[in-house]
Motif scaffolding. Structure first.
Motif, mmCIF file in Angstrom:
data_model
loop_
_atom_site.group_PDB
_atom_site.id
_atom_site.type_symbol
_atom_site.label_atom_id
_atom_site.label_comp_id
_atom_site.label_asym_id
_atom_site.label_seq_id
_atom_site.Cartn_x
_atom_site.Cartn_y
_atom_site.Cartn_z
ATOM 1 N N ALA A 211 0.805 -1.222 0.000
ATOM 2 C CA ALA A 211 0.000 0.000 0.000
ATOM 3 C C ALA A 211 0.840 1.277 0.000
ATOM 4 C CB ALA A 211 -0.930 0.002 1.211
ATOM 5 N N LEU A 212 2.127 1.164 0.313
ATOM 6 C CA LEU A 212 2.981 2.354 0.337
ATOM 7 C C LEU A 212 3.232 2.858 -1.087
ATOM 8 C CD1 LEU A 212 5.666 1.334 3.007
ATOM 9 C CD2 LEU A 212 3.798 2.970 3.288
ATOM 10 N N PRO A 213 3.145 4.154 -1.316
ATOM 11 C CA PRO A 213 3.377 4.698 -2.666
ATOM 12 C C PRO A 213 4.829 4.595 -3.119
ATOM 13 C CG PRO A 213 3.102 6.474 -1.067
ATOM 14 C CD PRO A 213 2.759 5.204 -0.353
ATOM 15 N N LEU A 214 5.709 4.241 -2.198
ATOM 16 C CA LEU A 214 7.128 4.130 -2.523
ATOM 17 C C LEU A 214 7.394 3.047 -3.561
ATOM 18 C CD1 LEU A 214 10.096 4.898 -1.852
ATOM 19 C CD2 LEU A 214 10.007 3.180 -0.028
ATOM 20 N N TRP A 215 6.606 1.969 -3.486
ATOM 21 C CA TRP A 215 6.855 0.830 -4.366
ATOM 22 C C TRP A 215 5.961 0.914 -5.602
ATOM 23 C CZ3 TRP A 215 10.902 -0.380 -1.819
ATOM 24 C CH2 TRP A 215 10.898 -0.394 -0.435
ATOM 25 N N THR A 216 6.573 0.941 -6.759
ATOM 26 C CA THR A 216 5.839 0.997 -8.022
ATOM 27 C C THR A 216 6.417 -0.033 -8.991
ATOM 28 O OG1 THR A 216 7.333 2.711 -8.876
ATOM 29 C CG2 THR A 216 5.325 3.459 -7.757
ATOM 30 N N ALA A 222 5.761 -7.492 -7.262
ATOM 31 C CA ALA A 222 6.385 -8.559 -6.475
ATOM 32 C C ALA A 222 5.824 -8.592 -5.055
ATOM 33 C CB ALA A 222 7.899 -8.366 -6.442
ATOM 34 N N LEU A 223 5.651 -7.422 -4.456
ATOM 35 C CA LEU A 223 5.101 -7.364 -3.099
ATOM 36 C C LEU A 223 3.657 -7.861 -3.076
ATOM 37 C CD1 LEU A 223 6.524 -3.978 -1.764
ATOM 38 C CD2 LEU A 223 6.884 -6.240 -0.752
ATOM 39 N N ARG A 224 2.892 -7.481 -4.070
ATOM 40 C CA ARG A 224 1.500 -7.936 -4.151
ATOM 41 C C ARG A 224 1.449 -9.457 -4.284
ATOM 42 N NH1 ARG A 224 -2.272 -9.256 -8.028
ATOM 43 N NH2 ARG A 224 -4.446 -8.651 -7.555
ATOM 44 N N ALA A 225 2.299 -10.002 -5.145
ATOM 45 C CA ALA A 225 2.320 -11.453 -5.345
ATOM 46 C C ALA A 225 2.744 -12.175 -4.068
ATOM 47 C CB ALA A 225 3.268 -11.805 -6.492
ATOM 48 N N ALA A 226 3.753 -11.643 -3.387
ATOM 49 C CA ALA A 226 4.215 -12.261 -2.142
ATOM 50 C C ALA A 226 3.130 -12.211 -1.077
ATOM 51 C CB ALA A 226 5.475 -11.550 -1.651
ATOM 52 N N THR A 227 2.415 -11.097 -1.026
ATOM 53 C CA THR A 227 1.340 -10.941 -0.043
ATOM 54 C C THR A 227 0.230 -11.958 -0.275
ATOM 55 O OG1 THR A 227 1.781 -8.572 0.209
ATOM 56 C CG2 THR A 227 -0.412 -9.351 0.835
ATOM 57 N N LEU A 228 -0.214 -12.062 -1.510
ATOM 58 C CA LEU A 228 -1.309 -12.981 -1.822
ATOM 59 C C LEU A 228 -0.877 -14.441 -1.669
ATOM 60 C CD1 LEU A 228 -2.909 -11.161 -4.879
ATOM 61 C CD2 LEU A 228 -3.823 -11.351 -2.557
ATOM 62 N N THR A 229 0.376 -14.727 -1.984
ATOM 63 C CA THR A 229 0.875 -16.094 -1.813
ATOM 64 C C THR A 229 0.907 -16.470 -0.333
ATOM 65 O OG1 THR A 229 2.227 -15.947 -3.817
ATOM 66 C CG2 THR A 229 2.817 -17.648 -2.211
ATOM 67 N N ALA A 230 1.459 -15.574 0.486
ATOM 68 C CA ALA A 230 1.519 -15.835 1.929
ATOM 69 C C ALA A 230 0.116 -15.982 2.508
ATOM 70 C CB ALA A 230 2.268 -14.711 2.636
ATOM 71 N N LEU A 231 -0.793 -15.128 2.069
ATOM 72 C CA LEU A 231 -2.160 -15.193 2.580
ATOM 73 C C LEU A 231 -2.846 -16.484 2.142
ATOM 74 C CD1 LEU A 231 -4.402 -13.858 4.154
ATOM 75 C CD2 LEU A 231 -5.028 -12.567 2.099
ATOM 76 N N GLY A 232 -2.622 -16.877 0.902
ATOM 77 C CA GLY A 232 -3.226 -18.111 0.414
ATOM 78 C C GLY A 232 -2.747 -19.331 1.188
ATOM 79 N N ILE A 233 -1.447 -19.387 1.456
ATOM 80 C CA ILE A 233 -0.908 -20.526 2.209
ATOM 81 C C ILE A 233 -1.392 -20.488 3.657
ATOM 82 C CG2 ILE A 233 1.190 -21.707 2.965
ATOM 83 C CD1 ILE A 233 2.598 -20.544 0.514
ATOM 84 N N SER A 234 -1.507 -19.287 4.215
ATOM 85 C CA SER A 234 -1.995 -19.186 5.597
ATOM 86 C C SER A 234 -3.449 -19.653 5.696
ATOM 87 C CB SER A 234 -1.865 -17.753 6.117
ATOM 88 O OG SER A 234 -2.848 -16.895 5.571
#
Length: 317
Positions: A211-216, A222-234
């Protein structure tokens, strides 16, 4: 006099795992605020803050007056609940706009974290309970709070620190997984749920970073994919652990049951936070359902604790 003596005796008997109660209550406070239940959220914050003060005082007493016990307990994974609980309390204060207080708690957690982390990892065994994943939880807690403060004050270096903790937390999760005794899934006393909860807080940290505007561009993707992957496994862990609980019920109270409530609340919070951050709107209603499951689990655990205290010799702290 007797009641005061009993209180001191009870506090002195608290194990490090009691920090799970602060973590469970703190994350519910955050989730309740995300769903607009401000009064309930503030009530949970008061409870979490009170518990944190009790445990912080006990921590200080042991550090100063009983160094042998302090060192012995600092070697156990549950000691890292001190870091995780502090970061979650700080995250809730940041949510309230109390950035100075949140920053102070981040500094305190960051001060405690390296020494406890090294001590815990040095004493890892071959087969570990779910508490082993607290190395990840504590590290991701730092990421969550640092990201919250970075967003509140547009502080670039805090965002970078949060990203570093996020990456390190992922590495520590993998290391803990190699030590985890999978028999705990059907026989654990409650902290086996941290195996899934650690990925939930990873997803929460990832969502805050996304959600930080720093990352574009590629970094955001990559952050979005990592987030959804971690959430899916959890969520997969959630289903497996719930099925195991139904297959092998463990109704007796144990202080480690608060480490069951924490992942339940953390998974709900991760869903609620990831929904807008990743652009997956159906995660929000899922998070709301999971939140009330976590609230029910918190109430049941509190009742079990009260019942255990009414039966001397039958319950842990």
């Amino acid at each position: 006099m007797r009641s005061g003596s009993r209180l001191r005796s009870w506090c002195s008997a608290l194990p490090p795992a009691a920090g799970g109660a602060v973590m469970a209550t703190g994350i519910l406070s955050i989730a309740l605020e995300l769903t607009g239940r401000t009064r309930l959220s503030l009530a949970a914050l008061v409870v979490a803050g009170g518990l944190w003060l009790v445990l912080a005082g006990d921590f200080a007493v042991r550090l100063i007056g009983d160094r042998g016990r302090f060192r012995a307990e600092a070697d156990t994974p549950a000691a890292l609940t001190a870091v995780a609980a502090t970061t979650l309390l700080g995250a809730r204060l940041s949510q309230l706009g109390r950035q100075r207080e949140a920053a102070a708690l981040l500094a305190l957690a960051a001060l405690l974290w390296p020494g406890l982390l090294v001590s815990v990892v040095r004493h890892w065994r071959r087969r570990m309970p779910g508490a082993a994943f607290l190395v990840c939880v504590a590290t991701q807690g730092l990421a969550v709070l640092a990201a919250a403060l970075a967003a509140a004050g547009n502080v670039h270096w805090l965002a970078l620190a949060a990203l570093a903790c996020f990456c390190l937390g992922l590495l520590l999760y993998g290391l803990a997984l190699t030590r985890f005794d999978f028999h705990e899934v059907v026989s654990g006393a409650g902290d086996h749920w941290v195996a899934g909860g650690a990925l939930s807080i990873t997803a929460l940290a990832g969502a805050r970073l996304t959600a930080l505007p720093l990352w574009t561009g590629p970094a955001h993707t990559a952050l979005r994919a990592a987030t959804l992957t971690a959430l899916g496994i959890s969520l997969a862990w959630y289903a497996v652990l719930l099925a195991a609980e139904l297959r092998s019920p463990r109704p007796r109270y144990d202080v480690r049951r608060w480490s069951t409530v924490f992942p339940l609340g953390m998974t709900a919070t991760a869903c609620l936070t990831a929904a807008p951050a990743t652009g997956v709107p159906w995660l929000r209603p899922l998070g709301e359902v999971l939140l009330w499951i976590a609230v029910a689990a918190w109430i049941l655990t509190l009742l079990a604790f009260a019942l255990s205290r009414s039966r001397p010799g039958r319950g842990a702290a």
